[in-house]
Structures are given as structure tokens and as C-alpha cells.
Design a protein around this motif. Structure first.
Motif, PDB file in Angstrom:
ATOM      1  N   LEU A  83      44.968  33.972  45.120  1.00 35.51           N
ATOM      2  CA  LEU A  83      45.926  34.731  45.913  1.00 35.51           C
ATOM      3  C   LEU A  83      46.986  35.376  45.023  1.00 35.51           C
ATOM      4  O   LEU A  83      48.118  35.584  45.417  1.00 35.51           O
ATOM      5  N   ARG A  84      46.595  35.704  43.809  1.00 37.78           N
ATOM      6  CA  ARG A  84      47.536  36.290  42.854  1.00 37.78           C
ATOM      7  C   ARG A  84      48.085  37.613  43.406  1.00 37.78           C
ATOM      8  O   ARG A  84      47.338  38.456  43.908  1.00 37.78           O
ATOM      9  N   LYS A  85      49.402  37.759  43.343  1.00 40.42           N
ATOM     10  CA  LYS A  85      50.124  38.950  43.803  1.00 40.42           C
ATOM     11  C   LYS A  85      49.875  39.241  45.281  1.00 40.42           C
ATOM     12  O   LYS A  85      49.991  40.383  45.735  1.00 40.42           O
ATOM     13  N   CYS A  86      49.551  38.222  46.034  1.00 35.11           N
ATOM     14  CA  CYS A  86      49.272  38.372  47.464  1.00 35.11           C
ATOM     15  C   CYS A  86      50.576  38.514  48.251  1.00 35.11           C
ATOM     16  O   CYS A  86      51.591  37.902  47.920  1.00 35.11           O
ATOM     17  N   ASP A  87      50.566  39.335  49.296  1.00 36.32           N
ATOM     18  CA  ASP A  87      51.723  39.476  50.177  1.00 36.32           C
ATOM     19  C   ASP A  87      51.627  38.405  51.261  1.00 36.32           C
ATOM     20  O   ASP A  87      50.854  38.531  52.207  1.00 36.32           O
TER      21      ASP A  87
END
Length: 411
Positions: A83-87
Motif C-alpha cells: 500500500l505504498r503511497k496509498c491514499d
């Protein structure tokens, strides 16, 4: 949606990611995907805003840079998901499992990992079992500002450089977590488990550490009090250690000992220096406004023209100190009620000691001077307007030209 429709959307999305013909970015916003099993699906940059993913199995999924704004992920299985850089703003992750997930630089602002809503202020009986499981996940530089993480399992999590300012971490498990350089200013860590956590160079200014055992935490270089302009790094370090010493009741940290040093004109406003040792210290023009100096030792200190406006100096020792011209308006210099080893009141009081102090021209208007020892003190030209001197020891006190209008003397 039928399984065939979802499979088709995922297939088209994977084609879109590879810039192939027939590719189309997945738009699953506001869709009900609850209970589905989608392990290892590639949904990078997909639109899942507001989607219902309750109990959805997303273990090993690629959700990097995906839009999950206000999505429901309660009890979702996100183990080892990316979920890297997930909003993740406004998401609900009650009892979700994010063990070993990658949440680096994810944005949780306004998130409600505990559940939000009516549960926001609920005190959990077994918070670790009811909070989200983020154990061993990667959350470097993650934006968790103001996030509700009460009871979350963050054991072993890499939160290096993460922004947790104002976050609710009540009862959270942060054992062995890496919080190097993290911002925890104003965070609520009451009752949190932090055994063997690393908080090197972390910011803990204004953090609530009540009931937190910091004895096994690495706080090398951590900032526990606000940076004061003009304070040398070595003095700031002493204040940080002293703050920890106070918060952890002497089990960790170190009492501030600044005796015999020259700290003139330095600004300590708002700092807690209770119990500090400042004997024979030169503090000309120093600022202690709104400071706590309860039971501090300022004997023989040079405090000419220093400002103690609104400070709490109860029970402090200022024997033979030079406080000429000092501003102590509205300061509290009353007695400390002594307690026994069990924290029960003994009925005895420990008065502030100003015996032999030089207070010529000092401003003491409306100051609390109850029970204070002013024996042999010089208050020539001092302003004691409205000061409370009830039960004060005024033996051989010099009060020549002192302003005593509306002062309470108990006589």
C-alpha cells in the motif's frame, strides 16, 4: 458485481498498467466488494474510493498509489499487501490485518484506524485485540497525522520518519517499533506499550506519556520539550532528559543539573524544570514565564531582572538568591503538600524558601506567597500589591518602601 465482472476489470487494469491494447484503469469506487477473495491482485493506482472491502481478502495485493479514500476495510486481510503511497484518508480499518504490509508514505490523515464515529472516545477493555493489526509492516515516512490508532498493534512496525503528530495511540502496542525521526508531538500515548522501541531523534513535544514505561526505549537525541530560541544544544539536551525524568518518575532520563553555569538571558518559557538543580547559576535576565519550578533548587542563583511571570515555583529553594528587579507577578510560590510513599497526604507542607534572598525592586503583585520563608530577605521597593502572604515567615524581612496595598498578611 459478479465475479466475472470483477475479474474482467482487474484484467483490463493490468493491461492498462502495462500500456497494452484494451487496457482500462479500474474504477471500483463506491462498489460493494465485501467478503471477496482477491489475493495477489495487481490494483496499483486503482480507484477504490469509498469502496466496501469489509472482510475482503487482499493478502499480497499490489495497491501502491491506489485511491482508497474513505473506503471500509474493517476486518480485511491485507497481510503482505503493498500500500505504498496509498491514499487512506478517512479509511475504517477496525480489526483489519496489515501484518507485514508495506505502508511507506501512505496518507492516513483523518483516518480512523480505531473505527471513528461513536467509538472514538470509547475506552477498550482489551484494546490490542480490538485495534487494527499493523505488526511488522513498513510505514516509513507515513502520514498518520491526527490518525486514531487506539489499541492498534504496531509491534515491530518501521515508522521511521512518520508523522504521528496529534495521533491517538492510547493503549497501542509499539513494542520494538522503529520510530527513528518520527514526529509524535501532541500524540496521546497513554498506556501504550513501547518496550524496546527505538525513538532516536523523535519529536515528543507535548506528547502524553502517562502510564508509559520508557525504561527500555532508545530516546537518544529525542526532543521532549519545545525548542527554545537561543538555547545551546547541550542545554536543550539536558532539558529533554529532564522532561523524560519527570514523565517517567525518575526511572529513566536524568535530572537537570545546571549548577554553576552561565545561562543569562536564555528563554526557558513554558518548560517544566521541577526538581532541577540550578544552584549558584547565573541567570541574569532569563525568562521562566509559565514555567514549572516546583521543588527546584535555585539557591544563591543570580536572577536579577529575570521573568517568572505566571510561573509555578511552589516549594522551591531560593535561599540567598539575587532576584533584584525580577518580575514574579502572578507567580505561585506557595507550599507543596507532602505525601508519603503511597501518595497519601501527610498533612505537612514544604514552603518555598526565600530566606536571605535579595528581592529589591522585585515585582510580586498578586503573587501566591503563602507560608513562604522570607526570613532576612530584602524586599526594599518591591511591589507586593495584592500578594498573598498568609502564614509567611517575615522574621527580620526588610520591607522598606515596599508597596503593600491589598496584600494579604493574615494579621
Amino acid at each position: 458485481m459478479t465475479p466475472q465482472e470483477i475479474a474482467s476489470i482487474i484484467d483490463q487494469h493490468e493491461r492498462w498498467l502495462k500500456h497494452r491494447k484494451g487496457g482500462l484503469r479500474a474504477n471500483l469506487s463506491m462498489r460493494d466488494l465485501s467478503g471477496l477473495t482477491l489475493p495477489r491482485a495487481n490494483l496499483r493506482s486503482a480507484n477504490l474510493a469509498g469502496a466496501n472491502l469489509h472482510r475482503t481478502v487482499l493478502a499480497g495485493c499490489v495497491l501502491e498509489e491506489a485511491d482508497l479514500f474513505c473506503a471500509t476495510l474493517d476486518r480485511a486481510d491485507l497481510r503482505q499487501a503493498n500500500l505504498r503511497k496509498c491514499d487512506l484518508r478517512g479509511v475504517s480499518l477496525r480489526r483489519a490485518n496489515l501484518n507485514n504490509a508495506n505502508l511507506e508514505q501512505a496518507d492516513f490523515r483523518g483516518g480512523a484506524l480505531y473505527g471513528g464515529g461513536d467509538h472514538e472516545n470509547e475506552r477498550m477493555r482489551n484494546a490490542n485485540a480490538n485495534g487494527a493489526d499493523l505488526s511488522n509492516s513498513a510505514m516509513m515516512n507515513c502520514n498518520l497525522k491526527g490518525a486514531a490508532l487506539a489499541g492498534a498493534n504496531l509491534s515491530g512496525v518501521n515508522l521511521k520518519g512518520a508523522d504521528l503528530s496529534g495521533a491517538n495511540l492510547t493503549g497501542a502496542n509499539l513494542a520494538e517499533a522503529n520510530l527513528t525521526g518520527a514526529n509524535l508531538s501532541g500524540a496521546n500515548l497513554e498506556g501504550a506499550i513501547v518496550a524496546n522501541a527505538v525513538m532516536k531523534n523523535a519529536t515528543l513535544v507535548g506528547a502524553n506519556l502517562e502510564g508509559v514505561d520508557m525504561s527500555a526505549v532508545d530516546v537518544t537525541g529525542a526532543q521532549l520539550v519545545g525548542m527554545q530560541e537561543g538555547l545551546p544544544p547541550d542545554v536543550q539536551s539536558v532539558l529533554d532528559k529532564h522532561t523524560l525524568w519527570i514523565k517517567d518518575q525518575g526511572r529513566t532520563g536524568e535530572r537537570a543539573v545546571l549548577s554553576g553555569t552561565d545561562l543569562s538571558y536564555m528563554d526557558f518559557s513554558g518548560t517544566n524544570l521541577s526538581g532541577a538543580e540550578l544552584r549558584d547559576t547565573k541567570l541574569v535576565g532569563a525568562k521562566f514565564e509559565r514555567c514549572r519550578l516546583v521543588m527546584a533548587d535555585l539557591s544563591r542563583a543570580v536572577l536579577t531582572n529575570a521573568s517568572f511571570l505566571g510561573a509555578i515555583v511552589d516549594g522551591a529553594s531560593m535561599v540567598d538568591a539575587d532576584l533584584s528587579g525580577a518580575d514574579m507577578r502572578k507567580a505561585s510560590l506557595g507550599p507543596v503538600d507532602l505525601k508519603d510513599g503511597q501518595g497519601k497526604p501527610t498533612g505537612r507542607k514544604w514552603p518555598t524558601n526565600l530566606a536571605g534572598a535579595r528581592l529589591r525592586g522585585a515585582k510580586l503583585a498578586q503573587a501566591d506567597l503563602r507560608h513562604v520563608n522570607l526570613m532576612d530577605a530584602d524586599l526594599t521597593d518591591a511591589d507586593l500589591t495584592g500578594a498573598d502572604l498568609t502564614d509567611a515567615n517575615l522574621t527580620d524581612t526588610i520591607l522598606d518602601a515596599a508597596q503593600m496595598e491589598k496584600a494579604i498578611t493574615g494579621e
